[in-house]
Design a protein around this motif. Sequence first.
Motif, PDB file in Angstrom:
ATOM      1  N   PRO A  50      18.970  41.166  16.242  1.00 25.53           N
ATOM      2  CA  PRO A  50      19.504  42.512  16.468  1.00 25.53           C
ATOM      3  C   PRO A  50      19.865  42.800  17.926  1.00 25.53           C
ATOM      4  N   MET A  51      19.244  42.106  18.873  1.00 23.50           N
ATOM      5  CA  MET A  51      19.537  42.330  20.292  1.00 23.50           C
ATOM      6  C   MET A  51      19.628  40.998  21.036  1.00 23.50           C
ATOM      7  N   PRO A  52      20.634  40.192  20.731  1.00 27.52           N
ATOM      8  CA  PRO A  52      20.710  38.856  21.328  1.00 27.52           C
ATOM      9  C   PRO A  52      20.867  38.860  22.843  1.00 27.52           C
ATOM     10  N   ALA A  53      21.487  39.870  23.389  1.00 30.48           N
ATOM     11  CA  ALA A  53      21.668  39.912  24.841  1.00 30.48           C
ATOM     12  C   ALA A  53      20.326  39.932  25.556  1.00 30.48           C
ATOM     13  N   PHE A  54      19.330  40.604  24.962  1.00 28.42           N
ATOM     14  CA  PHE A  54      18.018  40.681  25.597  1.00 28.42           C
ATOM     15  C   PHE A  54      17.303  39.334  25.577  1.00 28.42           C
ATOM     16  N   LEU A  55      17.567  38.508  24.576  1.00 27.22           N
ATOM     17  CA  LEU A  55      16.995  37.155  24.574  1.00 27.22           C
ATOM     18  C   LEU A  55      17.523  36.361  25.762  1.00 27.22           C
ATOM     19  N   GLY A  56      18.811  36.449  26.003  1.00 25.19           N
ATOM     20  CA  GLY A  56      19.416  35.762  27.128  1.00 25.19           C
ATOM     21  C   GLY A  56      18.920  36.296  28.466  1.00 25.19           C
ATOM     22  N   LEU A  57      18.774  37.593  28.567  1.00 26.66           N
ATOM     23  CA  LEU A  57      18.273  38.180  29.808  1.00 26.66           C
ATOM     24  C   LEU A  57      16.826  37.773  30.074  1.00 26.66           C
ATOM     25  N   ALA A  58      15.998  37.744  29.026  1.00 28.83           N
ATOM     26  CA  ALA A  58      14.602  37.327  29.189  1.00 28.83           C
ATOM     27  C   ALA A  58      14.527  35.873  29.643  1.00 28.83           C
ATOM     28  N   HIS A  59      15.360  35.022  29.071  1.00 29.92           N
ATOM     29  CA  HIS A  59      15.393  33.615  29.476  1.00 29.92           C
ATOM     30  C   HIS A  59      15.809  33.493  30.938  1.00 29.92           C
ATOM     31  N   LEU A  60      16.839  34.214  31.325  1.00 29.57           N
ATOM     32  CA  LEU A  60      17.315  34.183  32.701  1.00 29.57           C
ATOM     33  C   LEU A  60      16.214  34.640  33.660  1.00 29.57           C
ATOM     34  N   ALA A  61      15.491  35.689  33.299  1.00 31.42           N
ATOM     35  CA  ALA A  61      14.407  36.184  34.146  1.00 31.42           C
ATOM     36  C   ALA A  61      13.316  35.127  34.310  1.00 31.42           C
ATOM     37  N   ARG A  62      12.966  34.416  33.219  1.00 33.62           N
ATOM     38  CA  ARG A  62      11.945  33.365  33.309  1.00 33.62           C
ATOM     39  C   ARG A  62      12.415  32.220  34.209  1.00 33.62           C
ATOM     40  N   VAL A  63      13.658  31.823  34.053  1.00 33.41           N
ATOM     41  CA  VAL A  63      14.200  30.728  34.861  1.00 33.41           C
ATOM     42  C   VAL A  63      14.216  31.115  36.333  1.00 33.41           C
ATOM     43  N   ARG A  64      14.663  32.299  36.617  1.00 34.37           N
ATOM     44  CA  ARG A  64      14.728  32.750  38.018  1.00 34.37           C
ATOM     45  C   ARG A  64      13.336  32.873  38.628  1.00 34.37           C
TER      46      ARG A  64
END
Length: 70
Positions: A50-64
């Motif tokens: 339902p909110m795929p953009a937030f999955l990508g943002l969470a991944h980006l935050a972990r990587v950073r």
Amino acid sequence: GARGGVSIGGGIAPRFTDFLRASAFRERFEAKGRMSSYLAHIPTAVIVHPMPAFLGLAHLARVRTRSQGR
């Protein structure tokens, strides 16, 4: 030359997964003349989260966070 796949997203796309699975979508996707053998190896998927953009943002935050040593 990207072969990672084609993702179909949007507000109503998840509601049509059964329809797409039963339709000729994949056959038509591949039926592109001399490109058919190339396209046959490219996966297609429907984004159902339902909110795929937030999955990508969470991944980006972990990587950073990891790259900054935190």
